[in-house]
Motif scaffolding. Structure first.
Motif, mmCIF file in Angstrom:
data_model
loop_
_atom_site.group_PDB
_atom_site.id
_atom_site.type_symbol
_atom_site.label_atom_id
_atom_site.label_comp_id
_atom_site.label_asym_id
_atom_site.label_seq_id
_atom_site.Cartn_x
_atom_site.Cartn_y
_atom_site.Cartn_z
ATOM 1 N N GLU A 165 0.818 -1.208 0.000
ATOM 2 C CA GLU A 165 0.000 0.000 0.000
ATOM 3 C C GLU A 165 0.857 1.265 0.000
ATOM 4 O OE1 GLU A 165 -3.220 2.456 -0.214
ATOM 5 O OE2 GLU A 165 -3.118 0.289 -0.550
ATOM 6 N N SER A 167 3.728 1.778 -1.432
ATOM 7 C CA SER A 167 4.180 2.009 -2.807
ATOM 8 C C SER A 167 3.040 2.535 -3.671
ATOM 9 C CB SER A 167 4.739 0.716 -3.392
ATOM 10 O OG SER A 167 5.229 0.929 -4.695
ATOM 11 N N ARG A 168 1.865 1.950 -3.510
ATOM 12 C CA ARG A 168 0.704 2.407 -4.285
ATOM 13 C C ARG A 168 0.423 3.887 -4.006
ATOM 14 N NH1 ARG A 168 -3.514 0.237 -6.919
ATOM 15 N NH2 ARG A 168 -2.799 -1.869 -6.412
ATOM 16 N N GLN A 169 0.397 4.263 -2.748
ATOM 17 C CA GLN A 169 0.112 5.654 -2.387
ATOM 18 C C GLN A 169 1.185 6.594 -2.926
ATOM 19 O OE1 GLN A 169 -0.389 5.699 1.869
ATOM 20 N NE2 GLN A 169 -2.368 4.648 1.798
ATOM 21 N N LEU A 172 0.774 6.844 -6.925
ATOM 22 C CA LEU A 172 -0.433 7.553 -7.361
ATOM 23 C C LEU A 172 -0.401 9.023 -6.955
ATOM 24 C CD1 LEU A 172 -3.212 4.884 -6.717
ATOM 25 C CD2 LEU A 172 -2.058 5.470 -8.864
ATOM 26 N N PRO A 180 -4.553 3.069 -11.980
ATOM 27 C CA PRO A 180 -4.287 2.335 -10.728
ATOM 28 C C PRO A 180 -4.326 0.819 -10.908
ATOM 29 C CG PRO A 180 -5.899 4.087 -10.378
ATOM 30 C CD PRO A 180 -5.719 3.963 -11.860
ATOM 31 N N LEU A 183 -1.081 -1.249 -11.109
ATOM 32 C CA LEU A 183 -0.284 -1.502 -9.915
ATOM 33 C C LEU A 183 -0.786 -2.753 -9.207
ATOM 34 C CD1 LEU A 183 -0.078 2.162 -8.543
ATOM 35 C CD2 LEU A 183 1.504 0.996 -10.103
ATOM 36 N N GLU A 185 -0.024 -5.380 -6.113
ATOM 37 C CA GLU A 185 0.721 -5.569 -4.869
ATOM 38 C C GLU A 185 1.089 -7.043 -4.679
ATOM 39 O OE1 GLU A 185 -1.329 -3.766 -1.562
ATOM 40 O OE2 GLU A 185 -2.035 -2.114 -2.828
#
Length: 400
Positions: A165, A167-169, A172, A180, A183, A185
């Protein structure tokens, strides 16, 4: 330029071309001998275009790729003969030298490749990306708070496999207009490769891993501490009989700034001198291509803002992060340094007492939460299973 200088330059150019040709020929002969005699169908390839100084990026994916090869055969394709020569001895997978896009395309078509993996954003990747058949998957080569972890180049791939999470945040928030759904995980499969702690005659010493990162390619990436903290930190630890030092600098240290390479040499000499005076102290420079051995051996880690810091977190052992002295270095105010204790350059000569204080306290709840935020489920084998399932889905989508 004098005629003599021009002649020398021309002779050197001819020598370089001849040397590269002979090396290419020799490496291809060696690879042919080590690879399967009957070309297999490789459903996936790990493509790497960089030189040997960056080979650590691809090496850390050998373990997960070996697991993947049990269900989808995998080959490693490298762009440079020098890199192929460097990795062929320890790579558990078939290695092929593909110096140009024509060779890559022929390989993909001949072997039924369904997925191409990339561990960085080398410019040569984008030539291979023109191939429309396989799924193109960016893997990166570690999870960290470095500013380079959020790049607009990620848009070029079909998927980017990310750790979690955090890395995602990060991506983005910094890469506008990125889909999105690209991506995925997967955690950190490398953490599933269990390394047994090697036996050692440590005489009760606490083993400290000092693993500084390199100087970076620009000021925003200047997280390396080997000049600012390194010598004072190392001298202090070598002088304290309670500690054993394991020094593992980033392989690219000194590539851009000579002072960083010189600092590594200085630290090497300090360690050699300390070992000569006290052989039983057991201080050493770690040269193993795989960093997991040093991590398994150590009781505590000192490193910079880097993937090494993140990989250490799930071990549940004390961690100390150096604070960059470069004002332009981008530090995430909500990142790892907001949770993990930080070592100022001015305090580097006090490192033993800083570690004493750190060891006296339990790992904080905030640090444990940080592990989950960055990697998700970290039970043994969990990341590997997520990785394998993600590859299955990507291959299925590419065949629709």
């Amino acid at each position: 330029m004098s005629l003599t200088a021009k002649a020398r330059r021309g002779l050197k150019l001819i020598a370089d071309i001849t040397g590269n040709f002979l090396l290419d020929k020799r490496v291809r002969r060696q690879l042919s001998a080590r690879n399967p005699t009957t070309p297999a169908q490789y459903e996936a390839i790990l493509y790497f275009a960089d030189d040997p100084s960056s080979a650590y990026q691809v090496r850390q994916w050998f373990g997960p790729m070996r697991k993947l090869s049990e269900r989808h055969p995998v080959a490693v394709l490298v762009h440079k003969a020098t890199t192929a020569a460097a990795i062929m001895k320890d790579c558990p997978l078939p290695v092929y030298l593909t110096s140009g896009i024509n060779e890559v395309e022929q390989f993909v078509n001949a072997h039924g490749v369904r997925a191409v993996f990339y561990v960085n954003n080398n410019q040569a990747n984008f030539t291979v990306l023109r191939l429309t058949g396989p799924a193109h998957i960016h893997l990166s080569h570690g999870e960290s708070d470095k500013v380079s972890m959020a790049s607009n180049q990620l848009k070029a791939y079909d998927f980017s496999f990310i750790a979690g999470e955090a890395s995602r945040q990060r991506i983005l928030a910094n890469v506008p207009r990125l889909d999105p759904d690209k991506l995925v995980e997967i955690g950190r499969p490398q953490l599933d490769d269990v390394v047994e702690t090697p036996p050692s005659n440590d005489a009760g010493r606490v083993k400290v891993l000092y693993a500084p990162t390199w100087e970076g390619d620009r000021d925003a990436m200047a997280y390396g501490s080997v000049v600012s903290h390194g010598p004072a930190l190392v001298r202090a630890l070598l002088a304290d009989p309670r500690y054993r030092l394991i020094f593992r600098p980033h392989p690219r240290t000194g590539v851009r700034l000579r002072t960083h390479g010189e600092s590594v040499k200085l630290i090497d000499s300090l360690i050699a001198s300390a070992v000569k005076k006290s052989p039983d102290a057991g201080h050493y420079r770690d040269h193993d291509p795989d960093f997991n051995g040093a991590m398994a051996h150590a009781d505590i880690c000192i490193c910079d803002i880097s993937a090494m810091a993140m990989d250490w977190l799930p071990r549940g052992k004390p961690l100390l992060i150096t604070k960059p002295i470069e004002p332009a270095a981008v530090v995430d105010p909500r990142g790892i340094t907001s949770v993990v204790p930080v070592l100022e350059a001015a305090d580097a000569d006090r490192t033993p007492s800083v570690l004493d204080d750190l060891r006296s306290r339990p790992i904080s709840v905030e640090q444990l939460d940080l592990i989950r935020h960055h990697f998700g489920e970290t039970d043994a084998g969990a990341s590997t299973q997520r990785f394998l399932l993600a590859v299955d889905r990507a291959m299925q989508e590419s065949s629709l």
